[in-house]
Design an enzyme around this catalytic site. Structure first.
Site, mmCIF file in Angstrom:
data_model
loop_
_atom_site.group_PDB
_atom_site.id
_atom_site.type_symbol
_atom_site.label_atom_id
_atom_site.label_comp_id
_atom_site.label_asym_id
_atom_site.label_seq_id
_atom_site.Cartn_x
_atom_site.Cartn_y
_atom_site.Cartn_z
ATOM 1 N N ASP A 8 -11.947 45.003 15.287
ATOM 2 C CA ASP A 8 -11.045 45.961 15.902
ATOM 3 C C ASP A 8 -9.681 45.265 15.976
ATOM 4 O OD1 ASP A 8 -10.091 48.137 17.543
ATOM 5 O OD2 ASP A 8 -10.345 46.809 19.276
ATOM 6 N N ASP A 10 -6.566 46.370 18.347
ATOM 7 C CA ASP A 10 -5.969 46.339 19.686
ATOM 8 C C ASP A 10 -6.926 45.686 20.688
ATOM 9 O OD1 ASP A 10 -3.611 47.767 18.928
ATOM 10 O OD2 ASP A 10 -4.746 49.620 18.943
HETATM 11 C C1 BG6 Z 1 -6.891 52.038 19.501
HETATM 12 C C2 BG6 Z 1 -6.428 51.763 20.907
HETATM 13 O O1 BG6 Z 1 -7.019 50.843 18.804
HETATM 14 O O2 BG6 Z 1 -5.977 52.886 18.821
HETATM 15 C C3 BG6 Z 1 -6.178 53.085 21.640
HETATM 16 O O3 BG6 Z 1 -7.399 51.006 21.594
HETATM 17 C C4 BG6 Z 1 -5.215 53.942 20.842
HETATM 18 O O4 BG6 Z 1 -5.668 52.809 22.916
HETATM 19 C C5 BG6 Z 1 -5.757 54.155 19.438
HETATM 20 O O5 BG6 Z 1 -5.011 55.207 21.468
HETATM 21 C C6 BG6 Z 1 -4.833 54.990 18.555
HETATM 22 O O6 BG6 Z 1 -3.662 54.262 18.306
HETATM 23 P P1 BG6 Z 1 -2.353 54.829 17.628
HETATM 24 O O7 BG6 Z 1 -1.573 53.572 17.347
HETATM 25 O O8 BG6 Z 1 -2.764 55.539 16.383
HETATM 26 O O9 BG6 Z 1 -1.703 55.733 18.603
HETATM 27 MG MG MG Z 2 -9.602 47.553 20.988
#
Ligand code: BG6
Ligand code: MG
Length: 216
Positions: A8, A10
């Site tokens: 993953d 984030d």
């Molecule tokens: C995930 C995060 O990796 O990505 C979430 O943990 C986030 O918090 C999701 O909403 C979508 O991310 P993005 O960058 O497409 O808005």
């Molecule tokens: Mg994550």
């Protein structure tokens, strides 16, 4: 035998959760309510639109689809201004060293993130070339806990789910890995990531051989 690692992004490779939280919180505050850090935990690993729906539900706010799209775009703009300043210094402790250990084996590395900003962030911190496959929010139709992102990652590496090991910090992400019939290493706290096969606080001082012998 484990032949591929699915990471993953984030909260595992970089700490962007704080920026997602700040941007969502600003949006919620503008709508007249607040979101706690505890509530933010439930948003981790959840796609942008699913997160927005959860937040609006939490604040008892009902909007049209058009208004929702507008808010999501505005949140993303704010989020991008926050993450655009990220550099290699923002890679979480131990990640580089762990990647260096992986590179000495035949184990392949894929990204399994629902974020549509994943590639931009990987480029920003200088890790984009470390991945054999990148599955991000632009390549999937279902967010975690659906297993799609990890199943696609395994397929792109040419591996079966049983040959893959997932690294995840989110409850929804651990579930996605388990739903994909993969072994999952939780990154964070064992009390939160109850469904993970093992939980590590982070990548600092992790010995790859030891980890593999524990998980296999
Ligand atoms: C995930 C995060 O990796 O990505 C979430 O943990 C986030 O918090 C999701 O909403 C979508 O991310 P993005 O960058 O497409 O808005
Ligand atoms: Mg994550």
């Amino acid at each position: 035998m484990i032949k591929g690692f699915l990471f993953d992004l984030d909260g595992v490779i970089v700490e962007t959760a704080i920026f997602h939280y700040q941007a969502w919180r600003k949006m919620a505050n503008d709508l007249g309510f607040d979101i706690s850090e505890e509530f933010n935990e439930t948003l981790k690993g959840v796609s942008r639109m699913d997160s927005l729906n959860l937040i609006l539900e939490h604040g008892n706010v009902v909007l049209t689809e058009e208004e929702k799209l507008e808010l999501a775009a505005k949140k993303n703009e704010h989020y991008l201004t926050l993450v655009s300043k990220m550099t290699a210094d923002d890679i979480l402790p131990g990640v580089r060293e762990f990647f260096a250990q992986i590179k000495q084996t035949d184990i392949k590395i894929a990204l399994g993130s629902v974020s549509k900003n994943a590639k931009m962030i990987l480029e920003g911190v200088g890790l984009i070339n470390d991945f054999d496959a990148i599955i991000d929010g632009t390549k999937i139709s279902k967010g975690k806990p659906d297993p799609e992102v990890f199943l696609k990652g395994a397929a792109e590496l040419g591996l079966s789910p049983e040959e893959c090991l997932v690294f995840e910090d989110a409850v929804a992400g651990v579930e996605a890995g388990k739903n994909a019939r993969m072994k999952v290493v939780g990154i964070g706290h064992a009390e939160v990531l109850t469904k993970a096969d093992i939980v590590l606080p982070g990548f600092e001082n992790i010995d790859l051989t030891e980890l593999l012998s524990k998980i296999q």
